[in-house]
Design a protein around this motif. Structure first.
Motif, mmCIF file in Angstrom:
data_model
loop_
_atom_site.group_PDB
_atom_site.id
_atom_site.type_symbol
_atom_site.label_atom_id
_atom_site.label_comp_id
_atom_site.label_asym_id
_atom_site.label_seq_id
_atom_site.Cartn_x
_atom_site.Cartn_y
_atom_site.Cartn_z
ATOM 1 N N GLN A 131 0.824 -1.214 0.000
ATOM 2 C CA GLN A 131 0.000 0.000 0.000
ATOM 3 C C GLN A 131 0.860 1.267 0.000
ATOM 4 O OE1 GLN A 131 -3.410 0.206 -0.393
ATOM 5 N NE2 GLN A 131 -3.045 -1.939 -0.892
ATOM 6 N N ILE A 132 1.967 1.240 0.703
ATOM 7 C CA ILE A 132 2.854 2.409 0.709
ATOM 8 C C ILE A 132 3.466 2.587 -0.674
ATOM 9 C CG2 ILE A 132 5.006 3.346 1.665
ATOM 10 C CD1 ILE A 132 4.117 2.026 4.366
ATOM 11 N N LEU A 133 3.921 1.510 -1.276
ATOM 12 C CA LEU A 133 4.491 1.599 -2.620
ATOM 13 C C LEU A 133 3.457 2.053 -3.651
ATOM 14 C CD1 LEU A 133 6.732 -1.587 -2.694
ATOM 15 C CD2 LEU A 133 7.486 0.802 -2.638
ATOM 16 N N ARG A 134 2.231 1.625 -3.469
ATOM 17 C CA ARG A 134 1.181 1.976 -4.438
ATOM 18 C C ARG A 134 0.857 3.461 -4.431
ATOM 19 N NH1 ARG A 134 -4.957 -0.442 -4.763
ATOM 20 N NH2 ARG A 134 -5.460 0.554 -6.744
ATOM 21 N N TRP A 135 0.870 4.095 -3.255
ATOM 22 C CA TRP A 135 0.358 5.457 -3.139
ATOM 23 C C TRP A 135 1.427 6.513 -2.898
ATOM 24 C CZ3 TRP A 135 -3.894 4.598 -5.329
ATOM 25 C CH2 TRP A 135 -4.758 3.570 -4.957
ATOM 26 N N THR A 136 2.690 6.130 -2.827
ATOM 27 C CA THR A 136 3.753 7.104 -2.578
ATOM 28 C C THR A 136 4.803 7.023 -3.682
ATOM 29 O OG1 THR A 136 5.263 5.687 -1.305
ATOM 30 C CG2 THR A 136 3.461 6.743 -0.075
ATOM 31 N N THR A 137 5.780 7.887 -3.594
ATOM 32 C CA THR A 137 6.876 7.869 -4.563
ATOM 33 C C THR A 137 8.100 7.136 -4.013
ATOM 34 O OG1 THR A 137 7.642 10.044 -3.815
ATOM 35 C CG2 THR A 137 6.106 10.004 -5.676
ATOM 36 N N ASP A 138 7.964 6.476 -2.861
ATOM 37 C CA ASP A 138 9.084 5.692 -2.329
ATOM 38 C C ASP A 138 9.420 4.559 -3.294
ATOM 39 O OD1 ASP A 138 9.655 7.072 0.003
ATOM 40 O OD2 ASP A 138 8.302 5.879 1.236
ATOM 41 N N SER A 139 10.701 4.262 -3.409
ATOM 42 C CA SER A 139 11.183 3.214 -4.301
ATOM 43 C C SER A 139 11.116 1.854 -3.614
ATOM 44 C CB SER A 139 12.634 3.504 -4.691
ATOM 45 O OG SER A 139 13.210 2.376 -5.301
ATOM 46 N N PRO A 140 10.767 0.804 -4.351
ATOM 47 C CA PRO A 140 10.794 -0.532 -3.745
ATOM 48 C C PRO A 140 12.214 -0.984 -3.409
ATOM 49 C CG PRO A 140 10.291 -0.669 -6.091
ATOM 50 C CD PRO A 140 10.310 0.796 -5.731
ATOM 51 N N ASP A 141 13.198 -0.300 -3.952
ATOM 52 C CA ASP A 141 14.603 -0.635 -3.706
ATOM 53 C C ASP A 141 15.219 0.200 -2.586
ATOM 54 O OD1 ASP A 141 14.507 -2.444 -5.858
ATOM 55 O OD2 ASP A 141 14.904 -0.828 -7.273
ATOM 56 N N LEU A 142 14.408 0.964 -1.879
ATOM 57 C CA LEU A 142 14.901 1.818 -0.799
ATOM 58 C C LEU A 142 15.601 0.976 0.262
ATOM 59 C CD1 LEU A 142 14.699 4.838 0.166
ATOM 60 C CD2 LEU A 142 12.743 4.081 1.529
ATOM 61 N N THR A 143 16.782 1.409 0.672
ATOM 62 C CA THR A 143 17.539 0.679 1.695
ATOM 63 C C THR A 143 17.620 1.516 2.968
ATOM 64 O OG1 THR A 143 19.681 1.630 1.098
ATOM 65 C CG2 THR A 143 18.975 -0.376 -0.100
ATOM 66 N N ALA A 144 17.984 0.860 4.051
ATOM 67 C CA ALA A 144 18.189 1.570 5.312
ATOM 68 C C ALA A 144 19.279 2.624 5.150
ATOM 69 C CB ALA A 144 18.537 0.592 6.425
ATOM 70 N N GLU A 145 20.312 2.328 4.380
ATOM 71 C CA GLU A 145 21.386 3.304 4.154
ATOM 72 C C GLU A 145 20.860 4.527 3.399
ATOM 73 O OE1 GLU A 145 24.669 5.316 4.674
ATOM 74 O OE2 GLU A 145 24.241 3.404 5.630
ATOM 75 N N ASP A 146 19.972 4.310 2.408
ATOM 76 C CA ASP A 146 19.345 5.435 1.695
ATOM 77 C C ASP A 146 18.579 6.325 2.682
ATOM 78 O OD1 ASP A 146 20.173 4.395 -0.809
ATOM 79 O OD2 ASP A 146 18.270 3.313 -1.068
ATOM 80 N N VAL A 147 17.846 5.684 3.573
ATOM 81 C CA VAL A 147 17.039 6.428 4.549
ATOM 82 C C VAL A 147 17.951 7.157 5.532
ATOM 83 C CG1 VAL A 147 15.271 6.266 6.341
ATOM 84 C CG2 VAL A 147 15.097 4.831 4.283
ATOM 85 N N ARG A 148 18.992 6.491 6.014
ATOM 86 C CA ARG A 148 19.943 7.147 6.933
ATOM 87 C C ARG A 148 20.528 8.401 6.282
ATOM 88 N NH1 ARG A 148 20.772 2.292 9.044
ATOM 89 N NH2 ARG A 148 22.219 1.495 7.494
ATOM 90 N N THR A 149 20.905 8.289 5.028
ATOM 91 C CA THR A 149 21.467 9.434 4.300
ATOM 92 C C THR A 149 20.450 10.560 4.218
ATOM 93 O OG1 THR A 149 22.919 7.975 3.038
ATOM 94 C CG2 THR A 149 22.478 10.153 2.097
ATOM 95 N N ALA A 150 19.209 10.225 3.914
ATOM 96 C CA ALA A 150 18.156 11.248 3.815
ATOM 97 C C ALA A 150 17.899 11.910 5.169
ATOM 98 C CB ALA A 150 16.871 10.633 3.264
#
Length: 152
Positions: free
Chosen positions: A23-42
């Motif tokens: 549901q999050i992937l369907r309605w947001t622009t978050d990538s299915p390949d998002l990693t914890a490191e990507d999030v930490r950087t953000a």
């Protein structure tokens, strides 16, 4: 019921895991390949005055979701998602109300949300908070959407 707290780098793995939800992937622009490191950087790149928070249970501190507001030219655009275990408990409605209040406190002249035309749950949330549909449009990443405005 809920509270907002700033994101910390320690929250990155939780966010990355939740963001894989269908549901999050369907309605947001978050990538299915998002990693914890990507999030930490953000998270590390967020300015100190960022309008971005983890939604948590006020009593237990349990993570419930994501809330953020982007303000441009006096228009605040809240965005949010709620983790699967917290859905159906009024979390999104409470969070959107809080984001509207914080947007006004931050100086926004208007608050608007963008919702995919087929996202019935978010449409109900927005309408319950007092948003009204103002126009349909094609979002470059989400597809057919409706812009809603809140007049407080």
């Amino acid at each position: 019921m809920i509270e907002f707290r700033p994101w910390s780098e320690a929250d990155a793995a939780w966010y990355a895991e939740q963001a894989k939800d269908e549901q999050i992937l369907r309605w947001t622009t978050d990538s299915p390949d998002l990693t914890a490191e990507d999030v930490r950087t953000a998270i590390a790149a967020l300015p100190g005055d960022a309008l971005a928070w983890m939604i948590v249970d006020a009593e237990t501190g349990e993570p419930l979701g994501n809330a953020a507001v982007d303000v441009k030219d006096g228009i605040a655009e809240p965005s949010y998602w709620v983790a699967a275990p917290a859905r159906g408990r009024g979390v999104a409605t409470a969070a959107l109300r809080e984001m509207c209040a914080r947007s006004v406190a931050a100086g926004a002249e208007r608050v608007e949300v963008i919702i995919h035309r087929d996202n019935a749950a978010s449409t109900r949330v927005a309408e319950n908070v007092g948003f009204v549909a103002v126009r349909d449009f094609e979002h470059p990443k989400l597809g057919p959407c409706v812009r809603y405005r809140w007049d407080g």
